[in-house]
Scaffold this active site. Sequence first.
Site, short mmCIF file in Angstrom:
data_model
loop_
_atom_site.label_atom_id
_atom_site.label_comp_id
_atom_site.label_asym_id
_atom_site.label_seq_id
_atom_site.Cartn_x
_atom_site.Cartn_y
_atom_site.Cartn_z
N TRP A 102 0.82 -1.21 0.00
CA TRP A 102 0.00 0.00 0.00
C TRP A 102 0.84 1.25 0.00
CZ3 TRP A 102 -4.35 -0.32 -2.15
CH2 TRP A 102 -5.11 -1.49 -2.05
N ASP A 172 -1.93 6.62 6.24
CA ASP A 172 -2.99 5.77 5.69
C ASP A 172 -3.32 4.74 6.76
OD1 ASP A 172 -4.59 3.95 4.41
OD2 ASP A 172 -3.23 3.56 2.74
N LYS A 196 -12.53 -1.82 5.90
CA LYS A 196 -11.72 -2.75 6.68
C LYS A 196 -12.25 -2.80 8.12
CE LYS A 196 -9.17 -2.91 2.97
NZ LYS A 196 -8.09 -2.01 2.60
C1 LIG Z 1 -7.56 -1.43 1.27
C2 LIG Z 1 -6.51 -0.42 1.43
C3 LIG Z 1 -6.38 0.68 0.56
C4 LIG Z 1 -7.26 0.85 -0.66
O1 LIG Z 1 -8.55 1.14 -0.35
P1 LIG Z 1 -9.60 1.44 -1.52
O2 LIG Z 1 -10.84 1.72 -0.79
O3 LIG Z 1 -9.69 0.20 -2.36
O4 LIG Z 1 -9.09 2.59 -2.30
C5 LIG Z 1 -5.39 1.60 0.80
N1 LIG Z 1 -4.57 1.47 1.84
C6 LIG Z 1 -4.64 0.44 2.71
C7 LIG Z 1 -3.69 0.36 3.85
C8 LIG Z 1 -5.62 -0.53 2.53
O5 LIG Z 1 -5.71 -1.56 3.39
#
Ligand SMILES: *Cc1c(COP(=O)(O)O)cnc(C)c1O
Length: 359
Positions: A102, A172, A196
């Site tokens: 990521w 993030d 998540k």
């Molecule tokens: C799932 C995830 C993303 C991407 O999320 P989207 O909603 O598909 O854009 C980005 N960063 C992390 C750490 C993730 O787990």
Amino acid sequence: MSRIFNFSAGPSTLPEAVLKQAQEEMLDWRGTGMSVMEMSHRGKQFMSIAQELMQDLRDLMQIPESHKIALLQGGATAQFSFIPQNILGDENKACYVNTGAWSKKAIKDGGRFCDVTVVADAKDSNYTTIPDVADWEQVADAGYLHYTSNETIHGVEFQDIPDVGDLPLVADMSSNILSRPVDVSRFGLIYAGTQKNMGPAGVTVVIVREDLLGRTRDSVPPVFNYQQQIDNDSMLNTPATYNWYLVGLVLKWLKQQGGIAAMETINRRKADKLYQAIDQSSLYSNPVDKAYRSRMNIPFVLADSSLDQEFLALAEQNGLSSLKGHRSVGGMRASIYNAMPEAGVDALIDFMQEFERTH
Ligand SMILES: *Cc1c(COP(=O)(O)O)cnc(C)c1O
């Protein structure tokens, strides 16, 4: 009907109590005779849902007044591109830490809008550890430092907030937001997709420090302009109303569980017992440096990968679903977010031990 234990990395399992409440309220939300899906986002009913959601998020994360909340669309992925365009202002340099899949995406997309310096890179370890903060490269005039607090695919998690001095810290937190207390005041910006640990897919939370607002480049579409969205209570256009409602229910559920500190205790217990089971076995292993193992996403491999298919099929038969690892790392991955009950982790451990005994 019986529910399975779903170890999917995202979209992922939701608290059963939340799904039941949504079911009960589906046709008639609190005597209004309509579903939340059918309400005007400008009406007083939905406005109350939105206000409570914002307040509950503020309460749970103890978000200080200095930080504003925007609820956007486009996922964390859209923010990879819109963070530099919103908060860099006249500066054109940003620092990124590369700790896995990521981070790599954030670096690639961010790099289209500013000069990116990767100040620390875990690539040589195959993304099994995090370089010591003391060794991170210093960059003059950088506008922010970006890191991924939990690498969902590689199962690597920062256990502490890195100290980067006055540089605005951008994180993030898509896969570990609300899983442990964090001091929001130490961040310039926190962002996370909801699918998540917060609810269904379709909402992206951006928490941003006031002084980083008002710097958006003119080329940015208004719906991705943080200042404009915040000024309009994230309703510059029609928001994903039903998803907001579901996120709101998850936040209420978290409050009922005792809040984020209580969740951390449970999350720590769940992760500890699963890692212990992996470390004590001779069939399973996890490659991540013990100091940085994720409490949310636990990848593991079988010593004999020819058993993978059978492991997955038998797990499925035993009501343990979505354990296949990400295609880039192989093996297995158990995602055990807030909504995964401890009983699910116990059932997984029992299954793993039984599988090892019989193979
Ligand atoms: C799932 C995830 C993303 C991407 O999320 P989207 O909603 O598909 O854009 C980005 N960063 C992390 C750490 C993730 O787990």
